[in-house]
Design a protein around this motif. Structure first.
Motif, PDB file in Angstrom:
ATOM      1  N   LEU A   1     -35.598 -66.953 -35.928  1.00  0.00           N
ATOM      2  CA  LEU A   1     -34.240 -66.838 -36.426  1.00  0.00           C
ATOM      3  C   LEU A   1     -34.265 -66.144 -37.782  1.00  0.00           C
ATOM      4  O   LEU A   1     -35.229 -66.271 -38.542  1.00  0.00           O
ATOM      5  CB  LEU A   1     -33.599 -68.227 -36.574  1.00  0.00           C
ATOM      6  CG  LEU A   1     -33.450 -69.054 -35.299  1.00  0.00           C
ATOM      7  CD1 LEU A   1     -32.802 -70.397 -35.627  1.00  0.00           C
ATOM      8  CD2 LEU A   1     -32.650 -68.315 -34.260  1.00  0.00           C
TER       9      LEU A   1
ATOM     10  N   ASN B   1     -32.071 -65.187 -41.483  1.00  0.00           N
ATOM     11  CA  ASN B   1     -31.067 -65.741 -42.392  1.00  0.00           C
ATOM     12  C   ASN B   1     -30.026 -64.684 -42.737  1.00  0.00           C
ATOM     13  O   ASN B   1     -30.350 -63.515 -42.945  1.00  0.00           O
ATOM     14  CB  ASN B   1     -31.720 -66.253 -43.670  1.00  0.00           C
ATOM     15  CG  ASN B   1     -32.613 -67.448 -43.431  1.00  0.00           C
ATOM     16  OD1 ASN B   1     -32.293 -68.312 -42.622  1.00  0.00           O
ATOM     17  ND2 ASN B   1     -33.746 -67.490 -44.121  1.00  0.00           N
TER      18      ASN B   1
ATOM     19  N   SER C   1     -28.025 -69.261 -39.794  1.00  0.00           N
ATOM     20  CA  SER C   1     -29.101 -68.705 -38.994  1.00  0.00           C
ATOM     21  C   SER C   1     -28.515 -67.789 -37.920  1.00  0.00           C
ATOM     22  O   SER C   1     -27.517 -68.141 -37.277  1.00  0.00           O
ATOM     23  CB  SER C   1     -29.918 -69.808 -38.324  1.00  0.00           C
ATOM     24  OG  SER C   1     -30.566 -70.602 -39.296  1.00  0.00           O
TER      25      SER C   1
END
Length: 417
Positions: free
Chosen positions: A340, A342, A409
């Motif tokens: 994932l 940011n 995320s």
């Protein structure tokens, strides 16, 4: 209690009526063992396959110390604080070494990839030297052992370089070829049977009758499966008829996995669930997520069953949240999980604590910062929200509303194979 139910019941926090996403994913991976069958293929045909053996070099790569640049092979002991003049005594080409030894005050013209002549340990690039007849003038400031690639610097004999379970990409094919290996052992491709269920589904190209919708989920799932490199057995649409469904499940159970869409939600045809349970061991989950709450998982015959919801977006979300990783695990791939990234929310996001939400977003860069905004309407039947999006905004189970400027995320769609 049956073995499948026993396996998942041992997972901490397992609750089939309110199952968190991470627990559901853990349950799938706990039940499924990778396929054992392998096959040998030429490396030219191995792209996208999963390696089934450890690759251990039998040679060093490179095999000899060689030049990283076009220039001159010299002895570093000849360097001084001022420029030096060296006598050129020959040339070393890639694949055609210089047959001799470099002595004091001597040098050899060398090409990129050429084997370092005996006695030399440094390469001076051609752009900085001056030619004076049969001699070259090297300026001060050179460093010993510069511009040299050493034997075994890339790959060393006897030291494993690729592990079983590695996805073979172009770089891996080149690496294997550099070792002189022409054939590799790979995992057998996973075979996946796919069909949609429902009397309301109409075939593309036919006019819609009242209450019908075109069968789109099967094309969506087929596309997602194609990116995984599995063998797809498309069984079309199966009507809500017990005999037809039983026949379809029995036929599909000869494959490694079955994916169905529709028939697992509360209020849908109960006989579909009864059919699944009759033919094998199937668990029905209500997953704490949005979209994609209902899902069936189990085993029928030889095949693992993934019963996905009928709403188009929910199909895609549950596939990427659960089925993708499960199939890659079944295929023997060692790095199935996707990372994932940011980003910063560019707008307020509504979120109810107690479930994981997969909102469709547009990831963009603004003032050297990655930001993300919604595509618009987020209903589980709005497939346009997926088409316009380039990522999922994944809002965690315990999280509530998100304010603009807060970190979130995201999972980009590109690379989400």
């Amino acid at each position: 209690m049956s073995s499948l139910a026993q396996t998942v019941s041992c997972i901490d926090g397992y609750d089939p009526d309110a199952l968190p996403v991470d627990k559901a994913r853990a349950a799938l991976l706990a039940c499924i063992a990778p396929l054992a069958e392998t096959q040998a293929v030429p490396i030219r045909d191995a792209l996208g396959r999963i390696l089934a053996e450890e690759i251990v070099p039998q040679i060093d790569v490179p095999a000899n110390d060689n030049s990283a640049m076009d220039g001159y092979a010299v002895r570093s002991v000849d360097f001084h604080e001022k420029e030096i003049s060296l006598r050129e005594i020959g040339t070393a080409f890639a694949g055609k070494p210089f047959d001799g030894k470099v002595g004091a005050g001597e040098c050899v013209r060398i090409m990129t990839g050429g084997v370092m002549p005996e006695g030399s340990d440094t390469v001076v690039i051609q752009e900085i030297v001056k030619k004076e007849g049969g001699r070259i003038v090297v300026p001060p400031g050179q460093k010993a052992k510069q511009n040299v690639r050493y034997a075994g610097e890339d790959l060393r004999r006897g030291k494993a370089v690729l592990a079983s379970g590695k996805l073979l990409r172009p770089a891996e094919l080149g690496l294997i070829a550099s070792l002189g290996i022409g054939e590799v052992k790979v995992k057998r491709r996973v075979r996946v049977a796919l069909f949609a269920t429902g009397d309301e589904l109409a075939s593309i190209g036919s006019p819609l009758k009242e209450g019908e919708v075109y069968d789109s989920n099967r094309y969506t799932v087929h596309g997602m499966l194609s990116r995984l490199g599995v063998e797809i057995i498309d069984m079309g649409v199966v009507r809500d008829d017990p005999a037809a469904l039983e026949k379809a499940f029995v036929l599909a159970s000869k494959q490694d996995a079955i994916i169905t869409t529709g028939g697992v939600s509360v209020g849908e045809a109960d006989f579909i669930k009864q059919m699944m349970a009759k033919l094998g061991e199937v668990l029905f989950w209500k997953i704490a997520m949005r979209p994609g709450r209902p899902m069936a998982f189990g085993r029928i015959g030889n095949a693992w069953l993934f019963g996905l919801p009928g709403n188009p977006v929910a199909v895609m979300v549950t596939f990427y949240a659960f089925v993708r990783d499960a199939l890659l695990h079944l295929a023997g791939r060692s790095d199935e999980a996707l990372p994932l990234l940011n980003a910063v929310a560019a707008e307020n996001l509504r979120k109810v604590p107690g479930r994981t939400e997969y909102q469709r977003g547009i990831l963009f860069k603004e003032k050297n910062e990655w930001r993300v905004r919604l595509t618009g309407q987020q209903g589980s039947g709005v497939l346009r929200s997926m088409s316009e999006a380039n990522c999922f905004i994944i809002l965690e189970h315990a999280r509530g509303n998100v304010q603009a400027g807060e970190p979130v995320s995201v999972q980009p769609f590109e690379g989400l194979a």
